[in-house]
Write a protein that holds these residues in place. Structure first.
Motif, mmCIF file in Angstrom:
data_model
loop_
_atom_site.group_PDB
_atom_site.id
_atom_site.type_symbol
_atom_site.label_atom_id
_atom_site.label_comp_id
_atom_site.label_asym_id
_atom_site.label_seq_id
_atom_site.Cartn_x
_atom_site.Cartn_y
_atom_site.Cartn_z
ATOM 1 N N LEU A 28 0.696 -1.175 0.105
ATOM 2 C CA LEU A 28 -0.067 0.039 -0.068
ATOM 3 C C LEU A 28 0.885 1.051 0.058
ATOM 4 O O LEU A 28 0.665 2.238 -0.753
ATOM 5 C CB LEU A 28 -0.812 -0.108 1.085
ATOM 6 N N LEU B 186 -7.687 1.375 3.435
ATOM 7 C CA LEU B 186 -7.674 0.302 3.020
ATOM 8 C C LEU B 186 -8.272 -0.637 4.202
ATOM 9 O O LEU B 186 -7.517 -0.323 5.144
ATOM 10 C CB LEU B 186 -6.415 -0.213 2.506
ATOM 11 N N LEU C 3 -10.700 -1.258 -0.642
ATOM 12 C CA LEU C 3 -10.062 0.200 -0.979
ATOM 13 C C LEU C 3 -11.054 0.953 -1.206
ATOM 14 O O LEU C 3 -11.732 0.992 -2.180
ATOM 15 C CB LEU C 3 -9.138 -0.184 -1.776
#
Length: 594
Positions: free
Chosen positions: A88, A158, A172
């Protein structure tokens, strides 16, 4: 152009030939027609037309602001949360749109790109919940609809729902200003590759900020020549789909489970879609035509305007870029009822081509058309058709089985939205409605009626659509009506005391107006609206005010008087006199004038 292609193009109507020419020209642009790099030493950067539209809606009327963009992903197997967190972070480093905030610079939106960003990753452990899957879906509805702070960020998050030791559901969520549906595929592929530790290709040479400045300059150059077309085509707007709205500033009503929207689904198998298309029309045009027949039967109005999405990612260097590349385009349609479905499909295809060939940024279109804005009601059209990409996730999740995790988002900018989702050879059609505009019992019946109508259209494509016997649709139309399309009573809005002096446009009221405050407000309105003298009882929207004018006036009022003004005041108090009384009633008279 090959002779075969030339022959096919020459067989099209003139406006569809223009659209094809635009698309071909985009592919063979001259070498000098490149997107220039924007210097980053200037600090705040210009927004794209797409971002500007979304930002203005978020500032002036949150009920019609675009919903968040969401990606749902199911993972079966041993998930490495550390590797996911690292992936991420890598995602935000690669795509600067994910590190972008939006600030109000004198009533205009500006991008502020951060050097780094800590993207939130939250793990929700549901392994002890016997209904973990259902709980995860319910939590995802709330998480998907939760708004972001555009100026503070971050504009993505997320969430990982652990439903079993080796079962995880990923959600997400991103604000629409930094991502569109077409970007989700890019993000899904990059996230999978980063999780697996695979090297990604070099980032695109063009950034979204470069595109934004380039697109804004092009929009200014082409908008004027196309607005005349829209003024003519939209000169006689149809009735509001959901009826007249409630008072500005009211909290939208919610269902017993706390939702502001609800959905119903219609499955269209491949065979039915092929029968409806008749061999030539695209699925989009086919569904749009059928949708217009349904709306004609429900509303009784032959004139319709349905909004749809037009992608602005038409250049090769933008294919792998993350950002917002969509514009909303109105499609004016007319269904008298005497036409057969095939005839209507051909007419709809032409209308779509005409609309796309005269496309302008939507906020420019709204400002150019003028007219009174209604709080909580989307301008120009209140019904939309959205076609999504195939939601199947990419492979590459090492040691894991990845699959689509379907979820709902409790948010909608339109009274009624029809979303087309590919499912194998067919489509899933999802009707989403706002419960304050289209009650759930009506939308549920609407789904069943639409399903029956699609069957009837496929069987009798040449029968006048008004003559088609659709029992479930007729039963729906016999429902008692109140506001909107055959709607029963909507849930009551939470009451709020009316603002003195703002009971109706131009209302003066009995309370005296503070003349010093009125003079300053009048000066600000005159400068923003470029009117030499604004009468105290003249209506803001009749003077040419729009969403941009509201944000400019609000910024100037805060700068001059030190007062923060909520956007709903402009709808309930659209005159200088009413506005001043509203400020007084809310205790917002600056100390310098007391």
């Amino acid at each position: 152009m090959s002779e075969e292609l030339r022959g096919r193009v020459e067989g099209l109507s003139s406006h569809r030939q223009e659209l094809v020419a635009r698309l071909l020209a985009a592919r063979r642009r001259p070498a000098g027609d490149t997107i220039p790099v924007v210097p980053r030493d200037a600090g705040l950067l210009e927004c794209s037309p797409e971002q500007r539209r979304l930002w203005l809606a978020a500032q002036t009327d949150r009920q019609i602001a675009a919903p968040n963009v969401t990606l749902g992903l199911g993972l079966s197997g041993p998930l490495d949360l550390g590797a996911l967190a690292k992936a991420l972070t890598g995602l935000t480093e690669r795509h600067e749109a994910l590190r972008t905030l939006f600030v109000n610079a004198g009533g205009e939106p500006r991008q502020m790109i951060l050097g780094s960003l800590d993207a939130p990753l939250t793990v929700v452990d549901l392994t002890c919940d016997p209904d973990g899957e259902e709980t995860a879906r319910r939590l995802a509805v709330a998480a998907g609809g939760e708004r972001f702070d555009l100026a503070s960020g971050p504009l993505l998050r997320l969430t990982v729902y652990r439903t079993a030791p080796r079962e995880h559901r990923l959600l997400l969520v991103l604000n629409h200003l930094v991502c569109d549906g077409g970007s989700l595929g890019v993000l899904a592929r990059d996230l999978a590759d980063l999780y697996g530790g695979r090297a990604l290709p070099a980032p695109p040479s063009v950034t979204y900020a470069d595109y934004a400045a380039w697109a804004q300059a092009r929009a200014r150059a082409h908008a004027g020549e196309r607005l005349d077309h829209w003024r003519e085509r939209l000169s006689d707007p149809p009735p509001l789909f959901g009826g007249e709205p409630g008072a500005a500033g009211d909290a939208p009503p919610r269902s017993p489970d706390g939702r502001t929207s609800a959905t119903t689904t219609v499955q269209v198998e491949g065979g039915l879609m092929d029968a409806l298309r008749g061999g030539s029309a695209t699925p989009f045009v086919t569904v749009l035509t059928a949708f217009s027949v349904l709306l004609r039967r429900v509303t009784g109005s032959p004139g319709l305007v349905v909004g749809t999405v037009s992608g602005t990612r038409a250049r090769r260097e933008l294919e792998h870029l993350v950002g917002c590349f969509i514009n909303m385009v109105p499609i004016p349609l007319r269904v008298e009822g005497t036409e057969g479905f095939r005839e209507l499909v051909a007419r709809t295809r032409d209308e779509v081509g005409t609309a796309l060939s005269h496309e302008v940024p939507f906020d420019t279109l709204v400002s150019g058309l003028g007219g009174r804005r209604r709080p909580g009601v989307h301008p120009i059209f209140q019904v939309a058709l959205i076609q999504q990409d195939d939601p199947r996730p990419p492979g590459g999740w090492d040691g894991l089985r990845a699959f689509e995790w379907s979820h709902e988002v409790d948010d909608s900018a339109y009274d009624l939205t029809l979303t087309m989702i590919p499912r194998g050879t067919g489509y899933e059609l999802v009707l989403t409605h706002r419960i304050d505009r289209v009650p759930e019992v009506v939308a549920g019946s609407l789904g069943a009626a639409f399903e029956a109508l699609l069957d009837a259209l496929s069987i009798s494509p040449d029968v006048p659509v008004a003559d088609l016997a659709v029992p479930s649709l007729e039963a729906f139309l016999r429902r008692p009506a109140s506001t909107g399309p055959g709607a029963p009573e909507t849930p009551a809005r939470e009451a709020r005391a009316p603002v003195p002096g703002a009971e109706a446009p131009g209302a003066v009221g009995d309370e005296p107006v503070d003349e010093r405050l009125a003079a300053e407000v009048r000066r600000i309105w005159s400068e923003v609206l470029r009117r030499p003298d604004v009468d105290g009882d003249a209506d803001l929207f009749d003077l040419g005010g729009d969403s941009l004018a509201i944000t400019h006036i609000a910024a100037r009022v805060q700068e001059s008087l030190g007062v923060e003004v909520p956007a709903w005041m402009f709808f309930e108090a659209p005159t200088v006199s009413g506005f001043v009384r509203a400020l007084t009633a809310l205790g917002k008279i600056p100390d310098s004038l007391n």
